[in-house]
Design a protein around this motif. Structure first.
Motif, PDB file in Angstrom:
ATOM      1  N   ASP A 602       0.631  -0.973   0.158  1.00 11.79           N
ATOM      2  CA  ASP A 602      -0.240  -0.106   0.066  1.00 11.79           C
ATOM      3  C   ASP A 602       0.770   0.979   0.235  1.00 11.79           C
ATOM      4  O   ASP A 602       1.007   1.952   1.445  1.00 11.79           O
ATOM      5  N   VAL A 604      -0.647   3.830  -2.174  1.00  8.58           N
ATOM      6  CA  VAL A 604      -1.767   4.269  -3.211  1.00  8.58           C
ATOM      7  C   VAL A 604      -1.719   5.836  -3.346  1.00  8.58           C
ATOM      8  O   VAL A 604      -1.296   5.858  -4.403  1.00  8.58           O
ATOM      9  N   GLN A 615      -5.040  -2.154  -4.346  1.00 10.85           N
ATOM     10  CA  GLN A 615      -5.846  -1.166  -5.340  1.00 10.85           C
ATOM     11  C   GLN A 615      -6.304  -2.363  -6.115  1.00 10.85           C
ATOM     12  O   GLN A 615      -5.419  -2.826  -6.862  1.00 10.85           O
TER      13      GLN A 615
END
Length: 634
Positions: A602, A604, A615
């Motif tokens: 992660d 993002v 995602q």
């Protein structure tokens, strides 16, 4: 037991102090303290100034930095330390590479070792921008004063200077005082000429003041935290590895002999969430409940190995604490123990990345004390951690301290370490010493001397010393945990369109040079397996066996895993990314790689990163893909 280990360490350190004076010719010339007054006109070349980084030349009575490919450069005088001084130079910026508002050129002073550590490690900077603005900065990045002049260093030569009088710092422009500040953070140190983003020339460099004696290198008694009390968790079975020449090899459970396939992810939390350096377990970042949720989600997907930075940002919250700390940071280690126990309960093995060189009062002293007569001042910047005995010794000591702490809290947690990763991605830079020099010789941690004018000798300096680095660190780990597995991360030479054997010759590409995989192979290989990273370097999913030196890997006894792989989200949409991931991993599995860890779980919020596992259902996709390649049809 700990007191006995500490006493043994102290005796070793004291014994090594006999070797400390041999620190290079430049330092030997600066042994005597007292008044100093000298001008450098550079009519006889560099006249003792040593390059830290960037492309410099000594010609026409000046030092000239011109390097359009990289951010900047620095030259300094190792071993020349000053207290109160006046340091001036004629400076000109005939060409600018980037935004005029952000580039500059100037002077560094009262720094501990700028040729080794660069311009932002400590000390002060006084510099002038293209528009004539003069800036005084205390490292790291604390602006003390500014002054807007009418001068234009692009059109004319300006004389920039600094004068220190105790805690008072005065900046001079063409002989006139233009700003001053009171600051006593750094009261003495070395000087350097530094440039960022320009062509810059320096001439008529003058220093007058008080030269200080070399810093005494002294042992520092460590003060490690007391191990916390924690209820032991049920240990995971140990993982081992085997490989016969000509076969891919395999991982297996020691207790049952059953084959183990390392399948999982990389995970990190950045210092500021969407930016900064790795800080997953720093005391101001780590969140136990969030980590519990993350591990549970990974376990649900079938993760059995998680690769994670356990060394990252070094500050008061990090694993070494602040600069005055004398060992590991107790609060950080409590977070690490909490994480290891949570991961163990979820059945997830950890591949901890111990990256960079540890530094605080203790580890920096270890570094200095082990820089014996082999130390060569031509080695600078990041290259120090791989090529010098001090950098290796400090890192080895810190890894061992961490292992002892884990063992003293819950020895079974060592079973949860899949393998120690000695670096995230090993590389040296050809724009740092010694590889930024094309003549002369360098002596590395191996004790051997190499010819920098010879391509084969340059490559041998890297190959032989990086193997020495790995062997020293791996031996330190196995001394405390004989069953531990050891690896290191690396990418391949095709990332920059180079062959594996390239002599580390400067070119117009990325200055970072990964090691040759073959440097770690052989009957006495220091590593248990290789951790090689695969990305679509040229926007295609092609995996090139020759760049991985795969014939040599298959012929030897050291297998390999794909420790990182991914596709960049700003370049390819999800469906195209999935296709590329499948093609890359299929090729890797067919070559003989033994498993894969996806980059990244992660990130993002970080631009230009790969697609995160959280995602677009990428986590489930890559785990299904890996099971298809390595478990269902091994």
């Amino acid at each position: 037991m700990q007191n006995a280990v500490g006493m043994l360490l102290l005796l070793l350190i004291l014994g090594l102090t006999l070797c400390v004076p041999g620190l290079g010719d430049a330092r030997a010339e600066a042994d005597e303290a007292g008044s100093f007054d000298r001008t450098w006109n550079f009519e006889a070349g560099y006249e003792g100034w040593i390059i830290h980084g960037g492309q410099w030349s000594a010609e026409d009575g000046q030092l000239r930095h011109a390097d359009p490919n990289f951010h900047g450069g620095l030259v300094g005088l190792p071993g020349y330390r000053f207290g109160d001084l006046e340091f001036t130079a004629d400076l000109h910026i005939p060409e600018v590479y980037w935004d005029e508002d952000s580039v500059w050129a100037g002077l560094a002073f009262h720094a501990s070792a700028p040729v080794q550590h660069g311009g932002w490690h400590d000390g002060y900077l006084a510099f002038v921008r293209c528009d004539g603005e003069v800036v005084l900065v205390r490292n790291r990045g604390h602006e003390l004063a500014t002054f807007q002049s009418e001068l234009n260093p692009r059109e004319e030569v300006v004389r920039l200077g600094v004068r220190t009088e105790g805690a008072r710092i005065i900046v001079l422009l063409n002989g006139e005082e233009v700003l001053s500040a009171e600051d006593d953070t750094f009261t003495g140190g070395e000087i350097a000429l530094i440039n960022f983003g320009n062509v810059a020339t320096y001439s008529n460099v003058h220093v007058v003041g008080t030269r200080l004696a070399p810093l005494a290198v002294e042992a520092v008694q460590p003060e490690h935290p007391e191990p916390i009390e924690a209820e032991p968790v049920t240990p995971l079975p140990r993982i081992a590895v085997e490989k016969e020449p000509g076969t891919p090899g395999r991982f297996y459970y020691r207790d049952s002999g059953e084959t183990f396939h390392p399948l999982g992810f990389n995970h990190t939390v950045l210092e500021f969430g969407d930016s900064g350096w790795h800080a997953t377990f720093n005391t101001n970042v780590y969140e136990p409940e969030q980590m519990e949720a993350t591990l549970a989600e990974m376990a649900e997907l079938g993760t059995n190995v998680l690769r994670v930075w356990i060394w990252g940002t070094q500050n008061e919250y990090g694993f070494t604490g602040d600069n005055e700390h004398r060992g590991l940071n107790g609060g950080y280690m409590e977070n690490l123990i909490d994480f290891l126990q949570r991961a163990t309960r979820h059945g997830i093995y950890i591949m901890p990345i111990v990256d960079a060189t540890p530094h605080n009062a203790y580890y920096s002293a270890v570094n200095a004390l082990y820089q014996d007569a082999t130390h060569d001042d031509k080695i600078t910047g990041r290259n120090l951690q791989y090529l010098t005995r001090g950098g290796i010794a400090a890192k080895r000591m810190a890894i061992q301290d961490m292992i002892r702490y884990i063992r003293d809290v819950d020895e079974g947690l060592l079973n949860s370490i899949f393998a120690w990763a000695l670096a995230n991605e090993v590389y040296v830079s050809f724009n740092r010493g010694p590889f930024n020099q094309l003549e002369g010789e360098v002596t590395t941690a191996t004790g051997k001397t190499y010819d920098l004018s010879d391509k084969a000798s340059r490559q041998a300096a890297y190959d032989e010393t990086i193997r020495y680095w790995a062997d020293e660190l791996a031996t330190g780990i196995r001394a405390l945990d004989p069953e531990a597995l050891v690896t290191t991360g690396m990418w391949t030479s095709d990332a920059h369109n180079r062959p594996p054997f390239n002599g580390l010759m400067p070119d117009d590409s990325d200055p970072r040079i990964p090691p040759r995989p073959s440097a770690f192979l052989g009957s006495d290989a220091p590593l248990d397996f290789l951790d090689i990273h695969i990305y679509p370097w040229d926007r295609t999913p092609t995996v090139r066996p020759e760049a991985h030196e795969w014939e040599a890997i298959m012929a030897g006894t050291v297998p390999a895993i794909v420790g990182e792989y991914g596709v960049f989200k700003h370049l390819d949409p999800p469906e195209k990314a999935r296709e590329m991931l499948r093609e890359m991993l299929t090729q890797a599995a067919e070559m003989g790689y033994l498993g894969g860890l996806y980059w990244i779980w992660d990130l993002v919020e970080v631009e230009h990163q790969t697609w995160s596992a959280v995602q677009e259902d990428f986590g489930a996709y890559v785990m299904d893909l890996k099971r298809d390649l390595w478990v269902e049809t091994p």
